[in-house]
Design a protein around this motif. Structure first.
Motif, PDB file in Angstrom:
ATOM      1  N   SER A  14       0.814  -1.213   0.000  1.00 35.12           N
ATOM      2  CA  SER A  14       0.000   0.000   0.000  1.00 35.12           C
ATOM      3  C   SER A  14       0.849   1.265   0.000  1.00 35.12           C
ATOM      4  O   SER A  14       0.319   2.367  -0.143  1.00 35.12           O
ATOM      5  CB  SER A  14      -0.937   0.008   1.221  1.00 35.12           C
ATOM      6  OG  SER A  14      -0.194  -0.112   2.422  1.00 35.12           O
ATOM      7  N   LEU A  15       2.172   1.121   0.129  1.00 39.67           N
ATOM      8  CA  LEU A  15       3.085   2.262   0.079  1.00 39.67           C
ATOM      9  C   LEU A  15       3.963   2.239  -1.167  1.00 39.67           C
ATOM     10  O   LEU A  15       4.929   3.005  -1.265  1.00 39.67           O
ATOM     11  CB  LEU A  15       3.974   2.310   1.325  1.00 39.67           C
ATOM     12  CG  LEU A  15       3.285   2.690   2.643  1.00 39.67           C
ATOM     13  CD1 LEU A  15       4.283   2.683   3.787  1.00 39.67           C
ATOM     14  CD2 LEU A  15       2.611   4.060   2.546  1.00 39.67           C
ATOM     15  N   PHE A  23      10.733   3.045   0.994  1.00 39.38           N
ATOM     16  CA  PHE A  23      11.595   3.641   2.003  1.00 39.38           C
ATOM     17  C   PHE A  23      11.442   5.164   2.056  1.00 39.38           C
ATOM     18  O   PHE A  23      11.616   5.777   3.124  1.00 39.38           O
ATOM     19  CB  PHE A  23      13.053   3.235   1.795  1.00 39.38           C
ATOM     20  CG  PHE A  23      13.429   1.987   2.548  1.00 39.38           C
ATOM     21  CD1 PHE A  23      14.166   2.047   3.719  1.00 39.38           C
ATOM     22  CD2 PHE A  23      12.996   0.741   2.106  1.00 39.38           C
ATOM     23  CE1 PHE A  23      14.482   0.892   4.423  1.00 39.38           C
ATOM     24  CE2 PHE A  23      13.307  -0.414   2.801  1.00 39.38           C
ATOM     25  CZ  PHE A  23      14.046  -0.343   3.967  1.00 39.38           C
ATOM     26  N   ALA A  24      11.097   5.767   0.946  1.00 42.27           N
ATOM     27  CA  ALA A  24      10.805   7.205   0.971  1.00 42.27           C
ATOM     28  C   ALA A  24       9.601   7.484   1.859  1.00 42.27           C
ATOM     29  O   ALA A  24       9.580   8.465   2.618  1.00 42.27           O
ATOM     30  CB  ALA A  24      10.546   7.703  -0.450  1.00 42.27           C
ATOM     31  N   GLN A  25       8.605   6.591   1.809  1.00 37.00           N
ATOM     32  CA  GLN A  25       7.430   6.718   2.668  1.00 37.00           C
ATOM     33  C   GLN A  25       7.785   6.447   4.128  1.00 37.00           C
ATOM     34  O   GLN A  25       7.281   7.113   5.036  1.00 37.00           O
ATOM     35  CB  GLN A  25       6.330   5.763   2.199  1.00 37.00           C
ATOM     36  CG  GLN A  25       5.883   5.970   0.759  1.00 37.00           C
ATOM     37  CD  GLN A  25       4.919   7.134   0.621  1.00 37.00           C
ATOM     38  OE1 GLN A  25       5.150   8.229   1.120  1.00 37.00           O
ATOM     39  NE2 GLN A  25       3.822   6.905  -0.070  1.00 37.00           N
ATOM     40  N   TYR A 331       2.675   0.221   9.283  1.00 34.64           N
ATOM     41  CA  TYR A 331       2.586   0.955   8.018  1.00 34.64           C
ATOM     42  C   TYR A 331       1.587   0.334   7.044  1.00 34.64           C
ATOM     43  O   TYR A 331       0.871   1.052   6.343  1.00 34.64           O
ATOM     44  CB  TYR A 331       3.956   0.987   7.324  1.00 34.64           C
ATOM     45  CG  TYR A 331       5.019   1.693   8.107  1.00 34.64           C
ATOM     46  CD1 TYR A 331       5.298   3.040   7.898  1.00 34.64           C
ATOM     47  CD2 TYR A 331       5.757   1.013   9.085  1.00 34.64           C
ATOM     48  CE1 TYR A 331       6.276   3.698   8.623  1.00 34.64           C
ATOM     49  CE2 TYR A 331       6.742   1.662   9.815  1.00 34.64           C
ATOM     50  CZ  TYR A 331       7.000   3.001   9.586  1.00 34.64           C
ATOM     51  OH  TYR A 331       7.969   3.647  10.317  1.00 34.64           O
ATOM     52  N   PHE A 332       1.559  -0.985   6.983  1.00 36.58           N
ATOM     53  CA  PHE A 332       0.765  -1.688   5.969  1.00 36.58           C
ATOM     54  C   PHE A 332      -0.509  -2.321   6.516  1.00 36.58           C
ATOM     55  O   PHE A 332      -1.350  -2.789   5.746  1.00 36.58           O
ATOM     56  CB  PHE A 332       1.599  -2.812   5.328  1.00 36.58           C
ATOM     57  CG  PHE A 332       2.907  -2.356   4.760  1.00 36.58           C
ATOM     58  CD1 PHE A 332       2.955  -1.426   3.733  1.00 36.58           C
ATOM     59  CD2 PHE A 332       4.102  -2.851   5.253  1.00 36.58           C
ATOM     60  CE1 PHE A 332       4.158  -1.001   3.203  1.00 36.58           C
ATOM     61  CE2 PHE A 332       5.319  -2.442   4.730  1.00 36.58           C
ATOM     62  CZ  PHE A 332       5.346  -1.512   3.699  1.00 36.58           C
ATOM     63  N   LEU A 356      17.068   0.906  10.236  1.00 38.49           N
ATOM     64  CA  LEU A 356      16.020   0.166  10.931  1.00 38.49           C
ATOM     65  C   LEU A 356      14.779   1.045  11.037  1.00 38.49           C
ATOM     66  O   LEU A 356      14.804   2.119  11.649  1.00 38.49           O
ATOM     67  CB  LEU A 356      16.499  -0.258  12.318  1.00 38.49           C
ATOM     68  CG  LEU A 356      17.732  -1.173  12.332  1.00 38.49           C
ATOM     69  CD1 LEU A 356      18.070  -1.572  13.761  1.00 38.49           C
ATOM     70  CD2 LEU A 356      17.525  -2.394  11.460  1.00 38.49           C
ATOM     71  N   VAL A 357      13.699   0.583  10.431  1.00 42.27           N
ATOM     72  CA  VAL A 357      12.458   1.358  10.355  1.00 42.27           C
ATOM     73  C   VAL A 357      11.732   1.282  11.699  1.00 42.27           C
ATOM     74  O   VAL A 357      11.552   0.192  12.252  1.00 42.27           O
ATOM     75  CB  VAL A 357      11.573   0.828   9.216  1.00 42.27           C
ATOM     76  CG1 VAL A 357      10.230   1.549   9.184  1.00 42.27           C
ATOM     77  CG2 VAL A 357      12.303   0.984   7.875  1.00 42.27           C
TER      78      VAL A 357
END
Length: 407
Positions: A14-15, A23-25, A331-332, A356-357
């Motif tokens: 979805s991103l 990764f920009a999101q 995120y998803f 690391l997100v």
């Protein structure tokens, strides 16, 4: 025993569909969760939130004839597999039809539209909606079978349908197929398509988020103020390859799979068992010949449910100690059969980028959760070499994968 490496990766979320876009999101702190006005027709459905893939690229060669046996879940699966094979420089290889290449791919179920066609027969005694492709689109192994036909695969077909571990179990079984010399290359992963039915599964268990007016604030894994999960959709695919074969052809290697384990609780269909979760992690460590101290990062299942978050985090802390951990479901949403594959794909990318997100919306750590190094607020720059990715499913089915960056 053969060594197994990842030589291609792709997916749909979805991103976005590329790692750079996704990764920009991540860097912007953006969520793929949105309010679903089309679900208002279901009056009793409490949640109206989902991680919907609003669009994805379908190449022109996916014409009506090619797609006639594909529902949305199979289409996302095949496209992700094609992109992963392209990434691995194997798409035009004669190997695909040699019998040395197989597929392990999973989803919770097939396409809901096809289920509706059979439903019309049962409810209205009307078979007019059923055609020759209805069952093909509905069956739980629709993704794997459509791949074998589309790519002309002659090797192993290992369809996995184990709810939220479908994708991770597929990767694990593909790893073992190569490790034990049964195949040279495996297309592995999972997918799921979005439906109100999927949301209802958890809604009736009072496990879904009701923050319908604040979609960007939910889900909230491990947060004291979380109010349930949000479902999503997408696909993730890894190309797994025997190490020497990959080296010989000069393939780019993203990571090596060094450990995998799966077990079952054997107690309750929907209530997680922290002891068996921990045992699964221990089994993966044993398979990888690693000590817990060698794990640099944990890619959590992190669904944002009370029981799940507490059981998982306590097991992780007990077995691994105070490790860095985060959940991509923030995120998803929970992409069900796709989550293990999407999280493995993006977890490997995190490892290779040294980024690391963080868990989105984790503002106040639930004191009942395990004592872990929860990554919050912003991306953490960190040099990590070994990652564990965990997933847990209804039926008490647990999986743990361990990936190593080759330096």
């Amino acid at each position: 025993m053969k060594r197994v490496v990842v030589t291609g990766m792709a997916g749909i979320t979805s991103l976005g569909e590329t790692t750079d876009d996704i990764f920009a999101q991540f860097h912007a702190g953006k969520s793929g969760i949105r309010y679903m006005p089309e679900w208002e027709q279901y009056v009793d459905l409490r949640t109206k939130l989902a991680g919907q893939v609003q669009s994805f690229h379908v190449a022109k060669h996916f014409n009506r004839k090619v797609m006639r046996g594909m529902g949305r879940v199979a289409l996302m699966s095949v496209i992700s597999a094609e992109n992963a094979l392209q990434d691995a420089h194997l798409l035009d290889s004669s190997l695909l039809k040699s019998g040395d290449v197989g597929v392990a791919f999973g989803s919770s179920a097939g396409s809901v539209d096809a289920i509706r066609e059979f439903g019309n027969m049962l409810i209205d005694q009307d078979m007019s909606k059923i055609n020759a492709t209805t069952y093909i689109r509905m069956m739980s192994h629709t993704s794997a079978v459509n791949m074998t036909v589309y790519f002309g695969l002659k090797g192993l077909t290992l369809p996995t349908s184990s709810a939220c571990t479908s994708g991770s179990m597929a990767i694990g079984q593909a790893y073992e197929a190569i490790k034990y010399g049964k195949q040279t290359i495996m297309i592995a992963g999972g997918a799921e398509e979005l439906s109100a039915v999927g949301a209802a599964v958890f809604d009736v268990l009072l496990a879904t988020s009701r923050m319908n007016d604040q979609p960007e604030k939910s889900p909230r894994p491990f947060d004291a103020n979380r109010d349930g999960l949000v479902i999503g959709e997408g696909a993730g695919c890894l190309i797994l390859e025997e190490y020497e074969h990959a080296i010989q052809r000069g393939a780019k290697i993203y990571a090596e799979i060094v450990g995998y384990a799966s077990n079952t609780d054997g107690q309750h269909v929907t209530k997680p068992d922290t002891e068996m979760m921990g045992r699964c992690m221990q089994m993966a460590l044993k398979d990888a010949h690693l000590d817990a101290s060698q794990i640099d990062y944990v890619n959590a299942h992190g669904t944002s449910t009370d029981q799940g978050d507490i059981a998982e985090s306590q097991a992780t802390a007990r077995i691994l100690g105070r490790k860095p951990i985060s959940s991509l479901k923030s995120y998803f949403g929970h992409t069900l059969g796709a989550c293990g594959a999407i999280e493995a794909w993006l977890g490997i990318e995190m490892m290779n980028r040294g980024q690391l997100v963080p868990t989105l919306n984790l503002d106040e750590i639930d004191p009942q959760c395990g004592d872990l190094d929860y990554i919050t607020q912003q991306i953490r720059v960190s040099n990590i070499n070994i990652m564990m990715s965990n997933n847990f499913a209804f039926g008490g089915i647990n999986t743990s994968l361990i990936f190593k960056r080759l330096t």
